[in-house]
Motif scaffolding. Structure first.
Motif, PDB file in Angstrom:
ATOM      1  N   ARG A 308      55.845  28.836  34.809  1.00  0.00           N
ATOM      2  CA  ARG A 308      55.683  30.254  34.456  1.00  0.00           C
ATOM      3  C   ARG A 308      54.368  30.496  33.727  1.00  0.00           C
ATOM      4  NH1 ARG A 308      56.247  33.714  30.256  1.00  0.00           N
ATOM      5  NH2 ARG A 308      56.755  32.048  28.781  1.00  0.00           N
ATOM      6  N   LEU A 309      54.047  29.636  32.765  1.00  0.00           N
ATOM      7  CA  LEU A 309      52.830  29.830  31.979  1.00  0.00           C
ATOM      8  C   LEU A 309      51.582  29.544  32.806  1.00  0.00           C
ATOM      9  CD1 LEU A 309      54.074  28.287  28.615  1.00  0.00           C
ATOM     10  CD2 LEU A 309      53.568  30.702  29.072  1.00  0.00           C
ATOM     11  N   ALA A 310      51.663  28.591  33.726  1.00  0.00           N
ATOM     12  CA  ALA A 310      50.524  28.335  34.611  1.00  0.00           C
ATOM     13  C   ALA A 310      50.261  29.548  35.499  1.00  0.00           C
ATOM     14  CB  ALA A 310      50.789  27.093  35.464  1.00  0.00           C
ATOM     15  N   GLU A 311      51.324  30.147  36.018  1.00  0.00           N
ATOM     16  CA  GLU A 311      51.170  31.359  36.816  1.00  0.00           C
ATOM     17  C   GLU A 311      50.654  32.516  35.962  1.00  0.00           C
ATOM     18  OE1 GLU A 311      54.982  32.027  38.512  1.00  0.00           O
ATOM     19  OE2 GLU A 311      54.825  30.383  39.967  1.00  0.00           O
ATOM     20  N   ARG A 312      51.084  32.548  34.721  1.00  0.00           N
ATOM     21  CA  ARG A 312      50.616  33.595  33.815  1.00  0.00           C
ATOM     22  C   ARG A 312      49.108  33.490  33.613  1.00  0.00           C
ATOM     23  NH1 ARG A 312      51.191  38.580  32.254  1.00  0.00           N
ATOM     24  NH2 ARG A 312      51.611  38.970  30.054  1.00  0.00           N
ATOM     25  N   ARG A 313      48.630  32.267  33.435  1.00  0.00           N
ATOM     26  CA  ARG A 313      47.190  32.052  33.236  1.00  0.00           C
ATOM     27  C   ARG A 313      46.402  32.518  34.457  1.00  0.00           C
ATOM     28  NH1 ARG A 313      44.101  27.264  34.614  1.00  0.00           N
ATOM     29  NH2 ARG A 313      42.041  27.373  33.616  1.00  0.00           N
ATOM     30  N   VAL A 314      46.876  32.182  35.651  1.00  0.00           N
ATOM     31  CA  VAL A 314      46.184  32.596  36.872  1.00  0.00           C
ATOM     32  C   VAL A 314      46.180  34.119  36.996  1.00  0.00           C
ATOM     33  CG1 VAL A 314      46.313  32.567  39.390  1.00  0.00           C
ATOM     34  CG2 VAL A 314      46.601  30.443  38.103  1.00  0.00           C
ATOM     35  N   ALA A 315      47.319  34.755  36.706  1.00  0.00           N
ATOM     36  CA  ALA A 315      47.389  36.212  36.788  1.00  0.00           C
ATOM     37  C   ALA A 315      46.432  36.872  35.808  1.00  0.00           C
ATOM     38  CB  ALA A 315      48.822  36.677  36.524  1.00  0.00           C
ATOM     39  N   LEU A 316      46.309  36.311  34.599  1.00  0.00           N
ATOM     40  CA  LEU A 316      45.391  36.871  33.610  1.00  0.00           C
ATOM     41  C   LEU A 316      43.945  36.722  34.060  1.00  0.00           C
ATOM     42  CD1 LEU A 316      46.966  35.656  30.241  1.00  0.00           C
ATOM     43  CD2 LEU A 316      47.066  37.937  31.256  1.00  0.00           C
ATOM     44  N   ALA A 317      43.612  35.562  34.637  1.00  0.00           N
ATOM     45  CA  ALA A 317      42.246  35.343  35.103  1.00  0.00           C
ATOM     46  C   ALA A 317      41.896  36.328  36.217  1.00  0.00           C
ATOM     47  CB  ALA A 317      42.090  33.903  35.590  1.00  0.00           C
ATOM     48  N   ARG A 318      42.824  36.592  37.116  1.00  0.00           N
ATOM     49  CA  ARG A 318      42.580  37.549  38.197  1.00  0.00           C
ATOM     50  C   ARG A 318      42.463  38.972  37.651  1.00  0.00           C
ATOM     51  NH1 ARG A 318      47.018  37.682  42.055  1.00  0.00           N
ATOM     52  NH2 ARG A 318      45.534  38.685  43.470  1.00  0.00           N
ATOM     53  N   ARG A 319      43.296  39.276  36.689  1.00  0.00           N
ATOM     54  CA  ARG A 319      43.222  40.621  36.094  1.00  0.00           C
ATOM     55  C   ARG A 319      41.884  40.817  35.382  1.00  0.00           C
ATOM     56  NH1 ARG A 319      47.472  43.013  31.591  1.00  0.00           N
ATOM     57  NH2 ARG A 319      47.102  45.231  31.975  1.00  0.00           N
ATOM     58  N   LYS A 320      41.447  39.819  34.641  1.00  0.00           N
ATOM     59  CA  LYS A 320      40.160  39.899  33.960  1.00  0.00           C
ATOM     60  C   LYS A 320      39.026  40.063  34.967  1.00  0.00           C
ATOM     61  CE  LYS A 320      37.021  37.066  31.202  1.00  0.00           C
ATOM     62  NZ  LYS A 320      36.716  35.672  30.805  1.00  0.00           N
ATOM     63  N   ALA A 321      39.083  39.317  36.079  1.00  0.00           N
ATOM     64  CA  ALA A 321      38.050  39.425  37.101  1.00  0.00           C
ATOM     65  C   ALA A 321      37.989  40.840  37.678  1.00  0.00           C
ATOM     66  CB  ALA A 321      38.305  38.401  38.209  1.00  0.00           C
ATOM     67  N   GLY A 322      39.150  41.451  37.871  1.00  0.00           N
ATOM     68  CA  GLY A 322      39.172  42.822  38.368  1.00  0.00           C
ATOM     69  C   GLY A 322      38.453  43.773  37.432  1.00  0.00           C
ATOM     70  N   TRP A 323      38.666  43.620  36.136  1.00  0.00           N
ATOM     71  CA  TRP A 323      37.967  44.461  35.158  1.00  0.00           C
ATOM     72  C   TRP A 323      36.470  44.186  35.172  1.00  0.00           C
ATOM     73  CZ3 TRP A 323      42.083  42.971  31.014  1.00  0.00           C
ATOM     74  CH2 TRP A 323      43.217  43.780  31.173  1.00  0.00           C
ATOM     75  N   GLN A 324      36.086  42.907  35.295  1.00  0.00           N
ATOM     76  CA  GLN A 324      34.663  42.565  35.321  1.00  0.00           C
ATOM     77  C   GLN A 324      33.977  43.192  36.529  1.00  0.00           C
ATOM     78  OE1 GLN A 324      35.413  38.321  35.131  1.00  0.00           O
ATOM     79  NE2 GLN A 324      34.367  38.157  33.163  1.00  0.00           N
ATOM     80  N   LEU A 325      34.641  43.191  37.676  1.00  0.00           N
ATOM     81  CA  LEU A 325      34.055  43.806  38.858  1.00  0.00           C
ATOM     82  C   LEU A 325      33.909  45.308  38.677  1.00  0.00           C
ATOM     83  CD1 LEU A 325      35.931  41.870  41.697  1.00  0.00           C
ATOM     84  CD2 LEU A 325      33.588  41.518  40.887  1.00  0.00           C
ATOM     85  N   ARG A 326      34.866  45.949  38.040  1.00  0.00           N
ATOM     86  CA  ARG A 326      34.759  47.395  37.788  1.00  0.00           C
ATOM     87  C   ARG A 326      33.622  47.711  36.835  1.00  0.00           C
ATOM     88  NH1 ARG A 326      40.811  48.913  36.166  1.00  0.00           N
ATOM     89  NH2 ARG A 326      39.816  50.890  35.601  1.00  0.00           N
ATOM     90  N   LEU A 327      33.280  46.747  35.980  1.00  0.00           N
ATOM     91  CA  LEU A 327      32.161  46.926  35.051  1.00  0.00           C
ATOM     92  C   LEU A 327      30.825  46.528  35.668  1.00  0.00           C
ATOM     93  CD1 LEU A 327      33.807  45.494  31.803  1.00  0.00           C
ATOM     94  CD2 LEU A 327      33.081  47.866  32.141  1.00  0.00           C
ATOM     95  N   GLY A 328      30.849  46.028  36.907  1.00  0.00           N
ATOM     96  CA  GLY A 328      29.621  45.590  37.538  1.00  0.00           C
ATOM     97  C   GLY A 328      29.189  44.201  37.121  1.00  0.00           C
TER      98      GLY A 328
END
Length: 412
Positions: A308-328
């Motif tokens: 569960r925690l390993a999946e949580r880490r991956v989900a957080l990394a993907r979510r962060k990447a989405g925000w970074q792309l929106r910021l350019g």
């Protein structure tokens, strides 16, 4: 004329870093909203009325201040008194990551731009009075700490880290909590937070089908209590009731809970439109991971939490990447996702998110190469073909779509 009302209590801030003023005292009136703190994890009802006749402290009805928890008011109060993150962490016996998370929630809830605005707000709402607090005059030496009813006396804090191999610290010093199954018992109690865990649940979760002979759970609990005793206090950090065992409420700080606090604050920052703050808080949450969660601990419970925690880490990394792309900030997102894809070569959502980031940056050939590489690994290691998520990501690259089938993460 300056306020001279005699305080009814004060909060000692003794744990200062080297070079800071040691043994400072925050002088606060009885009922001051900056003092009534509840144990970690408890959202107490915020104090909304100051003592009668105490000028400048009434916060009842002040926009936003009543939305803060007691823990968040403590951080705002310390910030208003002029303390930095390191000093606040030392004074409140927290980690700097937790302080940053709580400060982030304060800024979001109060709609404040930055730390400077929070300091001004602390004075405007009367939470901090000029001339009081750690930077002001010391209180009378005969003042005493006012304890909340039922709250244990201040003492060394227990820290438990599960986002990697299990680690424990007592009063800032590492503690050996015994063999791996004993560690697994402690992990089960820590993950249950304020819930009681029965002996049967501990046996099933730690030993599974390999049940031991004899009454081993009370023995392990006894050893843990002995290892984790808080100073000279006879009370244990592990409580027992008619249903089983659990950690005493508020006695331990758990990195899993700190991580979730930071994630919540990041989500609130996103809702407030501050994507840069959301990325910063999410990055701090990811920094808490020190490798494979619960590494080496036996039992079905540890295995489920590990996944569960390993999946949580991956989900957080993907979510962060989405925000970074929106910021350019495409280059940052691509670099971090590429590293994650090397760690998780069979993780299709990670590969799909990396393909989207590369496509977003105009690097279509590299995006298709990610698909080919992931497809080969899936075939060689698992004997399967790419799933729908990867296929949609490839089709979006080939068509040059804007957002179709890009594999971006949703809410983590």
């Amino acid at each position: 004329m300056p306020t001279t009302a005699a305080p009814q209590g004060r909060l000692r801030l003794d744990a200062c870093p080297d070079g800071a003023d040691g043994g400072r005292t925050v002088t606060v009136p009885q009922g001051h909203p900056g003092l009534d703190a509840c144990p970690d994890g408890a959202d107490d009802v915020p104090t909304t009325a100051a003592p009668q006749g105490h000028p400048g402290v009434t916060v009842q009805g002040h926009p936003g201040i009543t939305d803060l928890t007691a823990q968040e008011r403590e951080v705002l109060y310390a910030l208003g008194c002029g303390l930095g993150d390191t000093e606040i962490a030392a004074a409140l016996a927290l980690t700097e990551r937790v302080v940053a998370g709580r400060l982030g929630r304060v800024l979001v809830k109060l709609g404040l731009r930055d730390r400077a605005a929070a300091i001004v707000h602390a004075f405007d709402c009367g939470l901090v009075l000029p001339g009081q607090g750690p930077r002001g005059p010391a209180a009378a030496p005969d003042s005493t700490v006012r304890q909340r009813p039922g709250r244990p006396a201040p003492g060394p804090r227990l820290r438990i880290s599960l986002l990697g191999p299990l680690r424990t610290w007592l009063a800032g010093q590492p503690v050996d909590v015994g063999p791996v199954r004993q560690q697994a018992v402690l992990a089960a109690l820590a993950l249950s937070r304020d819930r009681t865990v029965s002996q049967r649940q501990l046996l099933d979760g730690v030993w599974g089908m390999d049940q031991p002979d004899g009454n081993v759970v009370p023995v392990y609990v006894y050893r843990l209590r002995k290892s984790l005793r808080l100073g000279e206090c006879p009370d244990s950090v592990i409580r027992r009731d008619r249903y089983g065992y659990g950690l005493v409420r508020g006695v331990a700080e758990l990195d899993v809970a700190c991580m979730e606090d930071l994630v919540t604050a990041a989500g609130e920052a996103e809702q407030a439109g501050d994507l840069s703050e959301a990325v910063r808080l999410c990055a701090r949450a990811l920094e808490l991971f020190r490798g494979e969660p619960l590494a080496g601990l036996p039992g079905g419970l540890a295995e489920l939490e590990r996944l569960r925690l390993a999946e949580r880490r991956v989900a957080l990394a993907r979510r962060k990447a989405g925000w970074q792309l929106r910021l350019g900030r495409d280059a940052e997102a691509i670099a971090e996702l590429s590293a994650l894809a090397l760690e998780e070569p069979l993780n299709e959502p990670v590969a799909a998110t990396l393909m989207h980031a590369l496509r977003h940056d105009g690097r279509r050939a590299e995006a298709l190469a990610v698909f080919d590489r992931a497809g080969r690994r899936l075939a060689d290691d698992l004997g399967v073909v790419p799933g729908e998520l990867l296929l949609r990501a490839r089709w979006a690259v080939l068509r040059g779509d804007g957002d179709g089938g890009d594999g971006r993460a949703g809410a983590a």
